[in-house]
Design a protein around this motif. Sequence first.
Motif, PDB file in Angstrom:
ATOM      1  N   SER A  50      42.189  80.325  21.011  1.00 46.26           N
ATOM      2  CA  SER A  50      42.675  78.786  20.413  1.00 46.26           C
ATOM      3  C   SER A  50      43.734  78.137  21.183  1.00 46.26           C
ATOM      4  O   SER A  50      43.968  76.868  21.444  1.00 46.26           O
ATOM      5  CB  SER A  50      43.135  78.887  19.150  1.00 46.26           C
ATOM      6  OG  SER A  50      44.025  79.967  18.868  1.00 46.26           O
ATOM      7  N   MET A  51      44.596  78.986  21.859  1.00 44.60           N
ATOM      8  CA  MET A  51      45.743  78.632  22.477  1.00 44.60           C
ATOM      9  C   MET A  51      45.135  77.793  23.860  1.00 44.60           C
ATOM     10  O   MET A  51      45.714  76.906  24.331  1.00 44.60           O
ATOM     11  CB  MET A  51      46.780  79.622  22.890  1.00 44.60           C
ATOM     12  CG  MET A  51      47.606  80.073  21.471  1.00 44.60           C
ATOM     13  SD  MET A  51      48.780  81.324  21.971  1.00 44.60           S
ATOM     14  CE  MET A  51      49.816  81.017  23.180  1.00 44.60           C
ATOM     15  N   GLN A  54      43.912  74.457  23.061  1.00 45.11           N
ATOM     16  CA  GLN A  54      44.931  73.560  22.651  1.00 45.11           C
ATOM     17  C   GLN A  54      45.645  73.330  24.206  1.00 45.11           C
ATOM     18  O   GLN A  54      45.839  72.127  24.398  1.00 45.11           O
ATOM     19  CB  GLN A  54      46.056  74.142  21.993  1.00 45.11           C
ATOM     20  CG  GLN A  54      47.176  73.352  21.482  1.00 45.11           C
ATOM     21  CD  GLN A  54      47.981  73.903  20.540  1.00 45.11           C
ATOM     22  OE1 GLN A  54      48.272  75.160  20.347  1.00 45.11           O
ATOM     23  NE2 GLN A  54      48.872  73.314  20.186  1.00 45.11           N
ATOM     24  N   LEU A  57      43.271  70.598  26.091  1.00 41.77           N
ATOM     25  CA  LEU A  57      43.411  69.451  25.607  1.00 41.77           C
ATOM     26  C   LEU A  57      44.708  68.817  25.918  1.00 41.77           C
ATOM     27  O   LEU A  57      44.674  67.418  26.432  1.00 41.77           O
ATOM     28  CB  LEU A  57      43.207  69.517  23.793  1.00 41.77           C
ATOM     29  CG  LEU A  57      43.417  68.137  23.244  1.00 41.77           C
ATOM     30  CD1 LEU A  57      41.980  67.314  23.515  1.00 41.77           C
ATOM     31  CD2 LEU A  57      43.276  68.543  21.656  1.00 41.77           C
ATOM     32  N   GLU A  58      45.966  69.434  25.766  1.00 44.86           N
ATOM     33  CA  GLU A  58      47.010  68.957  26.097  1.00 44.86           C
ATOM     34  C   GLU A  58      47.089  68.592  27.677  1.00 44.86           C
ATOM     35  O   GLU A  58      47.700  67.389  28.032  1.00 44.86           O
ATOM     36  CB  GLU A  58      48.307  69.830  26.021  1.00 44.86           C
ATOM     37  CG  GLU A  58      49.501  69.112  26.012  1.00 44.86           C
ATOM     38  CD  GLU A  58      50.721  70.260  25.665  1.00 44.86           C
ATOM     39  OE1 GLU A  58      51.851  70.291  26.177  1.00 44.86           O
ATOM     40  OE2 GLU A  58      50.403  71.020  24.959  1.00 44.86           O
TER      41      GLU A  58
END
Length: 134
Positions: A50-51, A54, A57-58
């Motif tokens: 999940s990190m 994320q 995406l960033e």
Amino acid sequence: MHYSTEPMSDSVPSRKKRRPSPKMILLIWILLIALGVTAAYLYSNHLKDSMIAQMNLEIQTRTEAMKTDYTTQLAALSAEIQELNSKVEAFNELLTFTKDNSSNKTDNSNKLYSQLNEVKEQLAALQKKMDLLK
């Protein structure tokens, strides 16, 4: 000696009063520890995935913002260069006209040359900025 006819319940423990064996307790503890370690490993993998998602995406968002900023700056610099090129052309035409019509006064043509040199310097500086952006 006195012998009783009742069955001896104290000498043989009943099944309800019997405690689990140490082997069984050890086996249950090992299973619980293994389950805990497995759950912790799976949870850490889930957190890691999940990190990473994320962060991707960033990074993608920041990259898109940088692209739009770069294109905006590049378009602005291109417009400035075109404007300066047109000014240089206009100065060249004016200089040619002034040179053709000049008499003993060379002061005006010197001013035009200095203005032309300033415009060329600005054009060179903008060209360097554009090259840096590329």
